[in-house]
Design a protein around this motif. Sequence first.
Motif, PDB file in Angstrom:
ATOM      1  N   ILE A  86      -8.652   0.755  66.874  1.00 59.91           N
ATOM      2  CA  ILE A  86      -9.687   1.784  67.015  1.00 59.91           C
ATOM      3  C   ILE A  86      -9.511   2.863  65.954  1.00 59.91           C
ATOM      4  O   ILE A  86     -10.486   3.353  65.382  1.00 59.91           O
ATOM      5  N   VAL A  87      -8.264   3.219  65.672  1.00 57.37           N
ATOM      6  CA  VAL A  87      -7.995   4.187  64.604  1.00 57.37           C
ATOM      7  C   VAL A  87      -8.562   3.658  63.290  1.00 57.37           C
ATOM      8  O   VAL A  87      -9.247   4.375  62.559  1.00 57.37           O
ATOM      9  N   ASP A  88      -8.315   2.378  63.011  1.00 60.24           N
ATOM     10  CA  ASP A  88      -8.828   1.770  61.785  1.00 60.24           C
ATOM     11  C   ASP A  88     -10.352   1.803  61.745  1.00 60.24           C
ATOM     12  O   ASP A  88     -10.946   2.110  60.704  1.00 60.24           O
ATOM     13  N   GLU A  89     -10.999   1.490  62.865  1.00 58.84           N
ATOM     14  CA  GLU A  89     -12.460   1.527  62.932  1.00 58.84           C
ATOM     15  C   GLU A  89     -12.986   2.934  62.667  1.00 58.84           C
ATOM     16  O   GLU A  89     -13.949   3.115  61.908  1.00 58.84           O
ATOM     17  N   LEU A  90     -12.364   3.920  63.300  1.00 55.12           N
ATOM     18  CA  LEU A  90     -12.814   5.301  63.119  1.00 55.12           C
ATOM     19  C   LEU A  90     -12.580   5.785  61.689  1.00 55.12           C
ATOM     20  O   LEU A  90     -13.396   6.534  61.146  1.00 55.12           O
ATOM     21  N   LEU A  91     -11.502   5.354  61.075  1.00 56.59           N
ATOM     22  CA  LEU A  91     -11.260   5.735  59.685  1.00 56.59           C
ATOM     23  C   LEU A  91     -12.300   5.103  58.755  1.00 56.59           C
ATOM     24  O   LEU A  91     -12.736   5.728  57.786  1.00 56.59           O
ATOM     25  N   ASP A  92     -12.715   3.883  59.076  1.00 58.88           N
ATOM     26  CA  ASP A  92     -13.768   3.233  58.291  1.00 58.88           C
ATOM     27  C   ASP A  92     -15.107   3.948  58.446  1.00 58.88           C
ATOM     28  O   ASP A  92     -15.910   3.969  57.521  1.00 58.88           O
ATOM     29  N   GLU A  93     -15.344   4.526  59.619  1.00 58.81           N
ATOM     30  CA  GLU A  93     -16.602   5.209  59.921  1.00 58.81           C
ATOM     31  C   GLU A  93     -16.471   6.736  59.814  1.00 58.81           C
ATOM     32  O   GLU A  93     -17.313   7.466  60.312  1.00 58.81           O
ATOM     33  N   PHE A  94     -15.436   7.194  59.142  1.00 61.45           N
ATOM     34  CA  PHE A  94     -15.107   8.610  59.211  1.00 61.45           C
ATOM     35  C   PHE A  94     -16.188   9.521  58.642  1.00 61.45           C
ATOM     36  O   PHE A  94     -16.432  10.597  59.175  1.00 61.45           O
ATOM     37  N   LEU A 107     -22.107  18.226  67.955  1.00 61.98           N
ATOM     38  CA  LEU A 107     -21.185  19.112  68.666  1.00 61.98           C
ATOM     39  C   LEU A 107     -21.006  20.465  67.991  1.00 61.98           C
ATOM     40  O   LEU A 107     -20.532  21.413  68.610  1.00 61.98           O
ATOM     41  N   GLY A 108     -21.334  20.544  66.728  1.00 60.57           N
ATOM     42  CA  GLY A 108     -21.169  21.791  66.006  1.00 60.57           C
ATOM     43  C   GLY A 108     -19.733  22.123  65.660  1.00 60.57           C
ATOM     44  O   GLY A 108     -19.410  23.270  65.357  1.00 60.57           O
ATOM     45  N   VAL A 109     -18.867  21.119  65.673  1.00 66.78           N
ATOM     46  CA  VAL A 109     -17.456  21.362  65.363  1.00 66.78           C
ATOM     47  C   VAL A 109     -17.250  21.426  63.850  1.00 66.78           C
ATOM     48  O   VAL A 109     -18.046  20.889  63.078  1.00 66.78           O
ATOM     49  N   SER A 110     -16.193  22.084  63.440  1.00 63.82           N
ATOM     50  CA  SER A 110     -15.897  22.192  62.015  1.00 63.82           C
ATOM     51  C   SER A 110     -14.682  21.359  61.605  1.00 63.82           C
ATOM     52  O   SER A 110     -14.419  21.201  60.425  1.00 63.82           O
ATOM     53  N   GLU A 111     -13.955  20.833  62.599  1.00 64.83           N
ATOM     54  CA  GLU A 111     -12.766  20.031  62.307  1.00 64.83           C
ATOM     55  C   GLU A 111     -12.700  18.825  63.239  1.00 64.83           C
ATOM     56  O   GLU A 111     -13.237  18.854  64.347  1.00 64.83           O
ATOM     57  N   ILE A 112     -12.005  17.789  62.773  1.00 63.62           N
ATOM     58  CA  ILE A 112     -11.738  16.607  63.593  1.00 63.62           C
ATOM     59  C   ILE A 112     -10.246  16.307  63.506  1.00 63.62           C
ATOM     60  O   ILE A 112      -9.676  16.301  62.410  1.00 63.62           O
ATOM     61  N   ALA A 113      -9.646  16.070  64.663  1.00 66.04           N
ATOM     62  CA  ALA A 113      -8.250  15.657  64.728  1.00 66.04           C
ATOM     63  C   ALA A 113      -8.194  14.291  65.399  1.00 66.04           C
ATOM     64  O   ALA A 113      -8.764  14.101  66.477  1.00 66.04           O
ATOM     65  N   LEU A 114      -7.534  13.346  64.765  1.00 59.61           N
ATOM     66  CA  LEU A 114      -7.435  11.976  65.256  1.00 59.61           C
ATOM     67  C   LEU A 114      -5.982  11.675  65.596  1.00 59.61           C
ATOM     68  O   LEU A 114      -5.091  11.879  64.754  1.00 59.61           O
ATOM     69  N   TYR A 115      -5.742  11.222  66.823  1.00 59.00           N
ATOM     70  CA  TYR A 115      -4.388  10.956  67.310  1.00 59.00           C
ATOM     71  C   TYR A 115      -4.231   9.499  67.720  1.00 59.00           C
ATOM     72  O   TYR A 115      -5.165   8.872  68.212  1.00 59.00           O
ATOM     73  N   PHE A 116      -3.022   8.976  67.535  1.00 56.96           N
ATOM     74  CA  PHE A 116      -2.639   7.658  68.035  1.00 56.96           C
ATOM     75  C   PHE A 116      -1.210   7.778  68.544  1.00 56.96           C
ATOM     76  O   PHE A 116      -0.324   8.257  67.822  1.00 56.96           O
ATOM     77  N   CYS A 117      -0.996   7.375  69.778  1.00 57.92           N
ATOM     78  CA  CYS A 117       0.328   7.460  70.409  1.00 57.92           C
ATOM     79  C   CYS A 117       0.890   8.874  70.324  1.00 57.92           C
ATOM     80  O   CYS A 117       2.046   9.077  69.952  1.00 57.92           O
ATOM     81  N   GLN A 118       0.097   9.844  70.622  1.00 63.35           N
ATOM     82  CA  GLN A 118       0.451  11.260  70.637  1.00 63.35           C
ATOM     83  C   GLN A 118       0.885  11.792  69.276  1.00 63.35           C
ATOM     84  O   GLN A 118       1.477  12.862  69.174  1.00 63.35           O
ATOM     85  N   GLU A 119       0.598  11.054  68.220  1.00 65.57           N
ATOM     86  CA  GLU A 119       0.907  11.504  66.870  1.00 65.57           C
ATOM     87  C   GLU A 119      -0.397  11.756  66.122  1.00 65.57           C
ATOM     88  O   GLU A 119      -1.298  10.917  66.132  1.00 65.57           O
ATOM     89  N   GLU A 120      -0.469  12.899  65.488  1.00 65.44           N
ATOM     90  CA  GLU A 120      -1.672  13.216  64.739  1.00 65.44           C
ATOM     91  C   GLU A 120      -1.726  12.363  63.474  1.00 65.44           C
ATOM     92  O   GLU A 120      -0.839  12.412  62.634  1.00 65.44           O
TER      93      GLU A 120
END
Length: 94
Positions: free
Chosen positions: A53-61, A72-85
Amino acid sequence: MSLTEININDLDQLNQFRLERLLHFFTSSLPLCLIQVDTSNNTLVVYCPYAKIVDELLDEFEDLCHHAWLILGVSEIALYFCQEEILHINIYSH
């Protein structure tokens, strides 16, 4: 109550609708993740349960940044896998 008054429940429901709208655009990846909007930092935080899923999201980033900002009007995105950013990016500088 007048039509212009909005309460906490209304805001919660509106935020839920916004998240559902975002999920609609990323049906193969985001629905499997834990998603939170950190309003204090104006950040979409995505916790992914699988590396695929991380790989998919990085491809669609690029699309994720665009949709997260619009919906959402957000200015930042943080992506985590196994509690690691894995990634934390300011959408405007991307």
